[in-house]
Design an enzyme around this catalytic site. Structure first.
Site, PDB file in Angstrom:
ATOM      1  N   LYS A 114       0.841  -1.207   0.000  1.00 59.32           N
ATOM      2  CA  LYS A 114       0.000   0.000   0.000  1.00 59.32           C
ATOM      3  C   LYS A 114       0.874   1.255   0.000  1.00 59.32           C
ATOM      4  O   LYS A 114       0.562   2.245  -0.655  1.00 59.32           O
ATOM      5  CB  LYS A 114      -0.932  -0.009   1.225  1.00 59.32           C
ATOM      6  CG  LYS A 114      -2.051  -1.032   1.119  1.00 59.32           C
ATOM      7  CD  LYS A 114      -3.332  -0.390   0.655  1.00 59.32           C
ATOM      8  CE  LYS A 114      -4.261  -1.217  -0.160  1.00 59.32           C
ATOM      9  NZ  LYS A 114      -4.803  -2.430   0.273  1.00 59.32           N
ATOM     10  N   LYS A 194      -3.833  -8.855  -8.024  1.00 55.11           N
ATOM     11  CA  LYS A 194      -5.192  -9.276  -7.666  1.00 55.11           C
ATOM     12  C   LYS A 194      -6.193  -8.190  -8.057  1.00 55.11           C
ATOM     13  O   LYS A 194      -5.823  -6.999  -8.107  1.00 55.11           O
ATOM     14  CB  LYS A 194      -5.279  -9.584  -6.169  1.00 55.11           C
ATOM     15  CG  LYS A 194      -5.115  -8.380  -5.276  1.00 55.11           C
ATOM     16  CD  LYS A 194      -5.427  -8.690  -3.817  1.00 55.11           C
ATOM     17  CE  LYS A 194      -5.296  -7.406  -2.991  1.00 55.11           C
ATOM     18  NZ  LYS A 194      -5.635  -7.527  -1.607  1.00 55.11           N
ATOM     19  N   LYS A 197      -9.730  -2.918  -5.177  1.00 56.61           N
ATOM     20  CA  LYS A 197     -10.391  -1.610  -5.248  1.00 56.61           C
ATOM     21  C   LYS A 197      -9.395  -0.516  -5.596  1.00 56.61           C
ATOM     22  O   LYS A 197      -9.764   0.532  -6.102  1.00 56.61           O
ATOM     23  CB  LYS A 197     -11.067  -1.303  -3.914  1.00 56.61           C
ATOM     24  CG  LYS A 197     -12.254  -2.203  -3.626  1.00 56.61           C
ATOM     25  CD  LYS A 197     -12.669  -2.141  -2.157  1.00 56.61           C
ATOM     26  CE  LYS A 197     -13.575  -3.289  -1.775  1.00 56.61           C
ATOM     27  NZ  LYS A 197     -13.677  -3.509  -0.333  1.00 56.61           N
TER      28      LYS A 197
HETATM   29  P1  TYM Z   1     -11.316  -6.094   1.953  1.00 52.90           P
HETATM   30  O1  TYM Z   1     -12.511  -5.243   1.956  1.00 52.90           O
HETATM   31  O2  TYM Z   1     -10.080  -5.551   1.328  1.00 52.90           O
HETATM   32  O3  TYM Z   1     -11.625  -7.476   1.258  1.00 52.90           O
HETATM   33  C1  TYM Z   1     -12.768  -8.227   1.612  1.00 52.90           C
HETATM   34  C2  TYM Z   1     -12.547  -9.701   1.328  1.00 52.90           C
HETATM   35  O4  TYM Z   1     -12.368  -9.905  -0.075  1.00 52.90           O
HETATM   36  C3  TYM Z   1     -11.199 -10.709  -0.293  1.00 52.90           C
HETATM   37  N1  TYM Z   1     -10.614 -10.312  -1.578  1.00 52.90           N
HETATM   38  C4  TYM Z   1     -10.302 -11.175  -2.573  1.00 52.90           C
HETATM   39  N2  TYM Z   1     -10.415 -12.515  -2.677  1.00 52.90           N
HETATM   40  C5  TYM Z   1     -10.032 -13.100  -3.849  1.00 52.90           C
HETATM   41  N3  TYM Z   1      -9.526 -12.388  -4.906  1.00 52.90           N
HETATM   42  C6  TYM Z   1      -9.398 -11.048  -4.843  1.00 52.90           C
HETATM   43  N4  TYM Z   1      -8.961 -10.369  -5.879  1.00 52.90           N
HETATM   44  C7  TYM Z   1      -9.788 -10.375  -3.633  1.00 52.90           C
HETATM   45  N5  TYM Z   1      -9.805  -9.065  -3.239  1.00 52.90           N
HETATM   46  C8  TYM Z   1     -10.308  -9.052  -1.975  1.00 52.90           C
HETATM   47  C9  TYM Z   1     -10.286 -10.385   0.882  1.00 52.90           C
HETATM   48  O5  TYM Z   1      -9.357 -11.412   1.105  1.00 52.90           O
HETATM   49  C10 TYM Z   1     -11.264 -10.230   2.007  1.00 52.90           C
HETATM   50  O6  TYM Z   1     -11.561 -11.473   2.619  1.00 52.90           O
HETATM   51  N6  TYM Z   1      -8.694  -6.920   6.000  1.00 52.90           N
HETATM   52  C11 TYM Z   1     -10.000  -7.316   5.484  1.00 52.90           C
HETATM   53  C12 TYM Z   1     -11.142  -6.677   6.240  1.00 52.90           C
HETATM   54  C13 TYM Z   1     -11.201  -7.056   7.681  1.00 52.90           C
HETATM   55  C14 TYM Z   1     -11.398  -8.368   8.218  1.00 52.90           C
HETATM   56  C15 TYM Z   1     -11.384  -8.203   9.628  1.00 52.90           C
HETATM   57  C16 TYM Z   1     -11.561  -9.611   7.635  1.00 52.90           C
HETATM   58  C17 TYM Z   1     -11.093  -6.205   8.722  1.00 52.90           C
HETATM   59  N7  TYM Z   1     -11.202  -6.897   9.906  1.00 52.90           N
HETATM   60  C18 TYM Z   1     -11.555  -9.328  10.488  1.00 52.90           C
HETATM   61  C19 TYM Z   1     -11.738 -10.730   8.493  1.00 52.90           C
HETATM   62  C20 TYM Z   1     -11.726 -10.547   9.888  1.00 52.90           C
HETATM   63  C21 TYM Z   1      -9.999  -6.986   3.991  1.00 52.90           C
HETATM   64  O7  TYM Z   1      -9.082  -7.238   3.303  1.00 52.90           O
HETATM   65  O8  TYM Z   1     -11.095  -6.432   3.483  1.00 52.90           O
END
Ligand code: TYM
Length: 326
Positions: A114, A194, A197
């Protein structure tokens, strides 16, 4: 008592197919199995670690809540809430900060990526995985459904749980990830990365119109050659499109390849875009219905917060006592 599941998702732009296939779809299946006590939340505090416009954040949060409800997160069967409504998360994160080293956080892949992408290296961004550990441990989760990219963060949660248990007595399980094996949806325009967003041009959003999807898929990078084959090593861009097609329709990659082997890329891409878009028709209808009643959405999240707060407050009290406070 059923094993506890926790997962969250950031309201930082529209929901894309990577989020859906990597995490949301699995979370809904786990909810439907009836075997777990599921807790799903919108990680609005985590979303503040990226550059954003305050005037857009409330809409991002609302839209994500509507998306998740329309996809099938069911507040009758899962506790569904907003992270920032549960003050115990940030409070626990501070307590876990005190047993986590800066070195552990500075080495995190996502933090380094990031910062490289130009995000400010804020303390919040560095601390992101500790808040995530707090989100998970607040409910003493056994399992966390997340995408492959979250493996390292989950490992830190397990480290925090282990360190806490060792210093202050057995309190937490070391939660295990539930990963959709090998499922990492790639960006349409940079297939080495990947779908994310932070790379909006390479995203297929769940709310994209059929036309928008067709346009994006048509301009997606493809590999050399013309034959439609599933070969993730030599034809990763094409394999990504086949994987999305397969996951969204329930058809196997073999079946899709057999149908389109000699179609050529252009015809295959159009068929893929139509199939993916059609698989979302029901979602779009439900979504429009839910979005028309914003107060109901807020009420649902408030009820979820009341349930979540009871559990998180109990954990915080136990943690403070064990750490020598009160
Ligand atoms: P976020 O919003 O970035 O992503 C949400 C979920 O989507 C999955 N993901 C993907 N999986 C497969 N291919 C992709 N291209 C891809 N892009 C995103 C992410 O792995 C995620 O599961 N850090 C977390 C948010 C969070 C969280 C937590 C999750 C905050 N606290 C506690 C579990 C438990 C996240 O990346 O969100």
């Amino acid at each position: 008592m059923k094993p506890i599941i926790v997962s969250g998702i950031k309201p930082s732009g529209k929901l894309h197919l990577g989020n859906y296939l990597g995490m949301v779809k699995k979370s809904i299946e786990l909810q439907s199995s009836g075997k777990y006590d599921c807790h799903y939340f919108i990680a609005d505090y985590h979303a503040l670690t990226q550059k954003y416009k305050p005037e857009e954040k409330a809409a991002d949060i609302f839209e994500l809540a509507v998306d998740l409800l329309a996809l099938g997160i069911d507040p009758e069967r899962s506790v569904f809430f907003m992270q920032s409504d549960i003050l115990e998360h940030a409070n626990l994160a501070w307590l876990f900060d005190c047993i986590t080293t800066a070195g552990q956080l500075q080495g995190m892949i996502e933090f380094k990526e990031k910062v490289q992408e130009g995000q400010p290296a804020s303390v919040g961004l560095l601390n992101y995985p500790v808040l995530m550990a707090a989100d998970i441990l607040a409910y003493k989760a056994a399992f966390v459904p997340v995408g492959e990219d979250q493996r390292q963060h989950l490992e830190l949660t397990r480290d925090v749980a282990r360190t806490f248990n060792k210093r202050f007595g057995e309190t937490f399980l070391e939660p295990k990830g539930i990963f959709v094996e090998g499922l990492r949806i790639k960006s349409l325009d940079i297939p080495e990365k990947k779908m994310s967003k932070s790379l909006p041009k390479g995203c297929l959003y769940l709310t994209d119109s059929a036309e928008a999807m067709k346009k994006k898929v048509r301009s997606a990078v493809t590999d050399s050659g013309t034959e439609v084959v599933y070969d993730p090593v030599n034809k990763p861009a094409l394999a990504n499109l086949i994987l999305i097609y397969s996951e969204m329709t329930g058809r196997t990659a073999n079946d899709i390849v057999a149908e389109h082997k000699d179609s050529g890329y252009a015809k295959f891409k159009d068929a893929m875009a139509v199939a993916v878009s059609s698989s979302l028709i029901e979602f779009r209808e439900k979504r429009a219905d839910i979005a028309a009643h914003p107060k109901k959405v807020r009420d649902v999240v408030n009820i979820g917060a009341e349930k979540a707060r009871i559990i998180a407050a109990k954990t915080l009290k136990e943690v403070k006592e064990k750490m020598g406070l009160i």
